[in-house]
Design a protein around this motif. Structure first.
Motif, PDB file in Angstrom:
ATOM      1  N   LYS A  85      48.918  45.143  59.155  1.00 46.26           N
ATOM      2  CA  LYS A  85      47.568  45.631  59.463  1.00 46.26           C
ATOM      3  C   LYS A  85      46.572  44.763  58.689  1.00 46.26           C
ATOM      4  O   LYS A  85      46.181  45.093  57.565  1.00 46.26           O
ATOM      5  CB  LYS A  85      47.409  47.101  59.050  1.00 46.26           C
ATOM      6  CG  LYS A  85      48.163  48.091  59.915  1.00 46.26           C
ATOM      7  CD  LYS A  85      47.424  48.340  61.214  1.00 46.26           C
ATOM      8  CE  LYS A  85      48.107  49.427  62.038  1.00 46.26           C
ATOM      9  NZ  LYS A  85      47.411  49.674  63.316  1.00 46.26           N
ATOM     10  N   PRO A  86      46.178  43.631  59.235  1.00 45.45           N
ATOM     11  CA  PRO A  86      45.334  42.689  58.492  1.00 45.45           C
ATOM     12  C   PRO A  86      44.007  43.271  58.025  1.00 45.45           C
ATOM     13  O   PRO A  86      43.425  42.785  57.048  1.00 45.45           O
ATOM     14  CB  PRO A  86      45.104  41.555  59.510  1.00 45.45           C
ATOM     15  CG  PRO A  86      46.236  41.664  60.474  1.00 45.45           C
ATOM     16  CD  PRO A  86      46.549  43.129  60.568  1.00 45.45           C
ATOM     17  N   ASP A  87      43.538  44.312  58.717  1.00 40.74           N
ATOM     18  CA  ASP A  87      42.250  44.896  58.330  1.00 40.74           C
ATOM     19  C   ASP A  87      42.406  46.014  57.286  1.00 40.74           C
ATOM     20  O   ASP A  87      41.416  46.657  56.913  1.00 40.74           O
ATOM     21  CB  ASP A  87      41.509  45.434  59.557  1.00 40.74           C
ATOM     22  CG  ASP A  87      42.325  46.458  60.339  1.00 40.74           C
ATOM     23  OD1 ASP A  87      43.552  46.555  60.104  1.00 40.74           O
ATOM     24  OD2 ASP A  87      41.738  47.160  61.190  1.00 40.74           O
ATOM     25  N   PHE A  88      43.626  46.241  56.812  1.00 38.73           N
ATOM     26  CA  PHE A  88      43.863  47.244  55.780  1.00 38.73           C
ATOM     27  C   PHE A  88      44.274  46.529  54.502  1.00 38.73           C
ATOM     28  O   PHE A  88      45.213  45.723  54.496  1.00 38.73           O
ATOM     29  CB  PHE A  88      44.969  48.218  56.200  1.00 38.73           C
ATOM     30  CG  PHE A  88      45.239  49.304  55.191  1.00 38.73           C
ATOM     31  CD1 PHE A  88      44.379  50.386  55.076  1.00 38.73           C
ATOM     32  CD2 PHE A  88      46.340  49.231  54.337  1.00 38.73           C
ATOM     33  CE1 PHE A  88      44.607  51.388  54.139  1.00 38.73           C
ATOM     34  CE2 PHE A  88      46.584  50.228  53.404  1.00 38.73           C
ATOM     35  CZ  PHE A  88      45.708  51.302  53.300  1.00 38.73           C
ATOM     36  N   ALA A  89      43.578  46.811  53.412  1.00 40.25           N
ATOM     37  CA  ALA A  89      43.800  46.093  52.155  1.00 40.25           C
ATOM     38  C   ALA A  89      44.668  46.908  51.205  1.00 40.25           C
ATOM     39  O   ALA A  89      44.451  48.112  51.032  1.00 40.25           O
ATOM     40  CB  ALA A  89      42.461  45.783  51.493  1.00 40.25           C
ATOM     41  N   MET A  90      45.630  46.249  50.586  1.00 39.14           N
ATOM     42  CA  MET A  90      46.458  46.874  49.555  1.00 39.14           C
ATOM     43  C   MET A  90      46.352  46.047  48.277  1.00 39.14           C
ATOM     44  O   MET A  90      46.450  44.819  48.312  1.00 39.14           O
ATOM     45  CB  MET A  90      47.919  46.965  50.008  1.00 39.14           C
ATOM     46  CG  MET A  90      48.138  47.965  51.120  1.00 39.14           C
ATOM     47  SD  MET A  90      49.882  48.053  51.633  1.00 39.14           S
ATOM     48  CE  MET A  90      50.027  46.507  52.546  1.00 39.14           C
ATOM     49  N   TYR A  91      46.149  46.751  47.172  1.00 37.93           N
ATOM     50  CA  TYR A  91      45.971  46.081  45.892  1.00 37.93           C
ATOM     51  C   TYR A  91      46.837  46.749  44.836  1.00 37.93           C
ATOM     52  O   TYR A  91      47.280  47.880  44.982  1.00 37.93           O
ATOM     53  CB  TYR A  91      44.515  46.172  45.431  1.00 37.93           C
ATOM     54  CG  TYR A  91      43.487  45.654  46.396  1.00 37.93           C
ATOM     55  CD1 TYR A  91      43.281  44.286  46.554  1.00 37.93           C
ATOM     56  CD2 TYR A  91      42.702  46.530  47.147  1.00 37.93           C
ATOM     57  CE1 TYR A  91      42.318  43.810  47.447  1.00 37.93           C
ATOM     58  CE2 TYR A  91      41.747  46.061  48.025  1.00 37.93           C
ATOM     59  CZ  TYR A  91      41.562  44.700  48.168  1.00 37.93           C
ATOM     60  OH  TYR A  91      40.612  44.234  49.037  1.00 37.93           O
ATOM     61  N   SER A  92      47.013  46.035  43.731  1.00 38.37           N
ATOM     62  CA  SER A  92      47.616  46.624  42.553  1.00 38.37           C
ATOM     63  C   SER A  92      47.016  45.953  41.335  1.00 38.37           C
ATOM     64  O   SER A  92      46.105  45.135  41.445  1.00 38.37           O
ATOM     65  CB  SER A  92      49.135  46.460  42.566  1.00 38.37           C
ATOM     66  OG  SER A  92      49.716  47.179  41.485  1.00 38.37           O
ATOM     67  N   GLY A  93      47.518  46.321  40.172  1.00 36.81           N
ATOM     68  CA  GLY A  93      47.014  45.754  38.942  1.00 36.81           C
ATOM     69  C   GLY A  93      48.025  45.958  37.840  1.00 36.81           C
ATOM     70  O   GLY A  93      49.168  46.342  38.079  1.00 36.81           O
ATOM     71  N   LEU A  94      47.583  45.715  36.620  1.00 37.75           N
ATOM     72  CA  LEU A  94      48.466  45.792  35.463  1.00 37.75           C
ATOM     73  C   LEU A  94      47.847  46.687  34.407  1.00 37.75           C
ATOM     74  O   LEU A  94      46.691  46.495  34.026  1.00 37.75           O
ATOM     75  CB  LEU A  94      48.679  44.389  34.885  1.00 37.75           C
ATOM     76  CG  LEU A  94      49.513  44.285  33.616  1.00 37.75           C
ATOM     77  CD1 LEU A  94      50.988  44.578  33.922  1.00 37.75           C
ATOM     78  CD2 LEU A  94      49.361  42.907  32.984  1.00 37.75           C
ATOM     79  N   VAL A  95      48.621  47.670  33.936  1.00 37.39           N
ATOM     80  CA  VAL A  95      48.205  48.517  32.821  1.00 37.39           C
ATOM     81  C   VAL A  95      48.791  47.918  31.540  1.00 37.39           C
ATOM     82  O   VAL A  95      49.995  47.684  31.464  1.00 37.39           O
ATOM     83  CB  VAL A  95      48.697  49.964  32.993  1.00 37.39           C
ATOM     84  CG1 VAL A  95      48.165  50.835  31.853  1.00 37.39           C
ATOM     85  CG2 VAL A  95      48.238  50.533  34.332  1.00 37.39           C
ATOM     86  N   LEU A  96      47.955  47.705  30.530  1.00 39.47           N
ATOM     87  CA  LEU A  96      48.401  47.023  29.318  1.00 39.47           C
ATOM     88  C   LEU A  96      49.053  47.981  28.320  1.00 39.47           C
ATOM     89  O   LEU A  96      48.648  48.091  27.163  1.00 39.47           O
ATOM     90  CB  LEU A  96      47.234  46.275  28.667  1.00 39.47           C
ATOM     91  CG  LEU A  96      46.531  45.248  29.551  1.00 39.47           C
ATOM     92  CD1 LEU A  96      45.472  44.493  28.757  1.00 39.47           C
ATOM     93  CD2 LEU A  96      47.522  44.277  30.180  1.00 39.47           C
ATOM     94  N   ASN A  97      50.067  48.697  28.792  1.00 35.75           N
ATOM     95  CA  ASN A  97      50.888  49.518  27.903  1.00 35.75           C
ATOM     96  C   ASN A  97      51.996  48.665  27.298  1.00 35.75           C
ATOM     97  O   ASN A  97      52.293  47.563  27.777  1.00 35.75           O
ATOM     98  CB  ASN A  97      51.494  50.690  28.678  1.00 35.75           C
ATOM     99  CG  ASN A  97      50.454  51.753  29.005  1.00 35.75           C
ATOM    100  OD1 ASN A  97      49.570  52.043  28.208  1.00 35.75           O
ATOM    101  ND2 ASN A  97      50.560  52.342  30.191  1.00 35.75           N
ATOM    102  N   ASN A  98      52.636  49.172  26.257  1.00 33.64           N
ATOM    103  CA  ASN A  98      53.744  48.428  25.650  1.00 33.64           C
ATOM    104  C   ASN A  98      54.876  48.201  26.645  1.00 33.64           C
ATOM    105  O   ASN A  98      55.589  47.194  26.570  1.00 33.64           O
ATOM    106  CB  ASN A  98      54.267  49.177  24.418  1.00 33.64           C
ATOM    107  CG  ASN A  98      53.367  48.984  23.213  1.00 33.64           C
ATOM    108  OD1 ASN A  98      52.997  47.866  22.876  1.00 33.64           O
ATOM    109  ND2 ASN A  98      52.988  50.073  22.566  1.00 33.64           N
ATOM    110  N   SER A  99      55.047  49.114  27.589  1.00 37.48           N
ATOM    111  CA  SER A  99      56.115  48.998  28.582  1.00 37.48           C
ATOM    112  C   SER A  99      55.890  47.839  29.550  1.00 37.48           C
ATOM    113  O   SER A  99      56.807  47.455  30.276  1.00 37.48           O
ATOM    114  CB  SER A  99      56.245  50.317  29.353  1.00 37.48           C
ATOM    115  OG  SER A  99      54.986  50.718  29.852  1.00 37.48           O
TER     116      SER A  99
END
Length: 312
Positions: A85-99
């Motif tokens: 679905k090119p018109d639908f955007a999916m993102y993520s990121g990084l949480v700076l926890n020790n894990s």
């Protein structure tokens, strides 16, 4: 602040009077930048693929997946191929926890280059989170991980750590979003002042009134600096995480103003509404509280789109 049951009953009563078609209109094109789908260390009621498919069915424009202990950025290209679905955007990121490496610029560099759109400061392993959770608040995980050193962005004199400054430079260069995570408001003032001086443009605060020790004055002052203040739908709608009344939702939004407010579901846990249902309920609740359709769209469509760099 009433009991959770009283708050939920009030929310249900207000939402019952809102036209479903109006809520659907507002939700079309929305972005939810706070989706807790799985897999995760904690039980989730739906996985990332299911969360995306449900959002697509609702006509939403995109979602951002958040997990406290890993980044889903590397798998998003595979999800895009499967969903197609090119018109639908999916993102993520990084949480700076020790894990995930804590304050590690090498990890931040790699994740940004794999597509991470948002860097959260420490959440579940921040000093503030751990100290604020000693009475078993909702900030506590129901899964026992190894005891973690308490993470803070400042040293014992209150100065932002050099390694954090390096990470801020990486965020500025890549033009990704900086979130305050679960830091204490005092740390966030230090962090955001430093971030702004280093050219970070996309600044986000999550659920400031819950666990972060904000005042309304803090929210207003951050908003004047152009920070987006995100309220978590889970804390106001018919959710087991509800801690605030509808009246308090209006107070929290008004403290920042619609122009600097956004709403994320903060949902995906078992025995809760799904992220899309949580967003739908939040939209209905805002409409019932007197916000216009245009104002609610500013919070769920325009401001999140501006943060991730999508043209409106």
């Amino acid at each position: 602040m009433g009991t959770s049951q009283e708050n939920r009953e009030q929310a249900r009563g207000l939402m019952a009077g809102v036209d479903e078609a109006a809520a659907a209109r507002v939700l079309k094109g929305a972005l939810d930048l706070h989706v807790h789908s799985g897999p995760s260390t904690m039980p989730r009621q739906l996985d990332h693929m299911q969360a995306a498919e449900e959002a697509i069915a609702a006509g939403m424009r995109g979602v951002l997946f958040k997990d406290h202990h890993y980044s889903s950025a590397p798998i998003i290209p595979m999800m895009e191929r499967l969903i197609d679905k090119p018109d639908f955007a999916m993102y993520s990121g990084l949480v700076l926890n020790n894990s995930t490496g804590g304050f590690n610029p090498y990890v931040v560099d790699a994740q940004i280059k794999m597509g991470a759109k948002l860097i959260w400061m420490p959440t579940a392993q921040s000093a503030n989170h751990i100290r604020s959770s000693h009475r078993k608040s909702r900030l506590v995980s129901n899964v026992k991980l190894l005891d973690s050193p308490l993470l803070s962005v400042v040293d014992e004199l209150g100065n932002v750590l050099d390694v954090v400054k390096q990470i801020l430079d990486q965020i500025a260069e890549a033009e990704v979003i900086l979130s305050s995570g679960h830091l204490h408001v005092w740390e966030i003032w230090k962090l955001f002042d430093e971030a702004r001086s280093r050219g970070v443009k996309r600044l986000l605060i999550n659920h400031p009134m819950y666990g972060l020790h904000f005042t309304y004055e803090d929210i207003a002052e951050f908003a004047k600096l152009g920070v987006i203040v995100e309220q978590s739908a889970a804390m106001y709608v018919d959710s087991r995480f509800n801690v605030y009344s509808p009246k308090e939702l209006k107070e929290h939004i008004d403290a920042a103003g619609v122009a600097n407010s956004s709403i994320g579901s903060d949902l995906g846990q078992v025995d809760n509404p799904t992220p899309v249902e949580g967003m739908r309920q939040a939209v209905k609740l805002c409409l019932a509280l007197g916000y216009s359709e245009a104002e609610v769209r500013t919070m769920v469509v325009d401001n999140p789109a501006r943060l991730v760099g999508l043209a409106n």
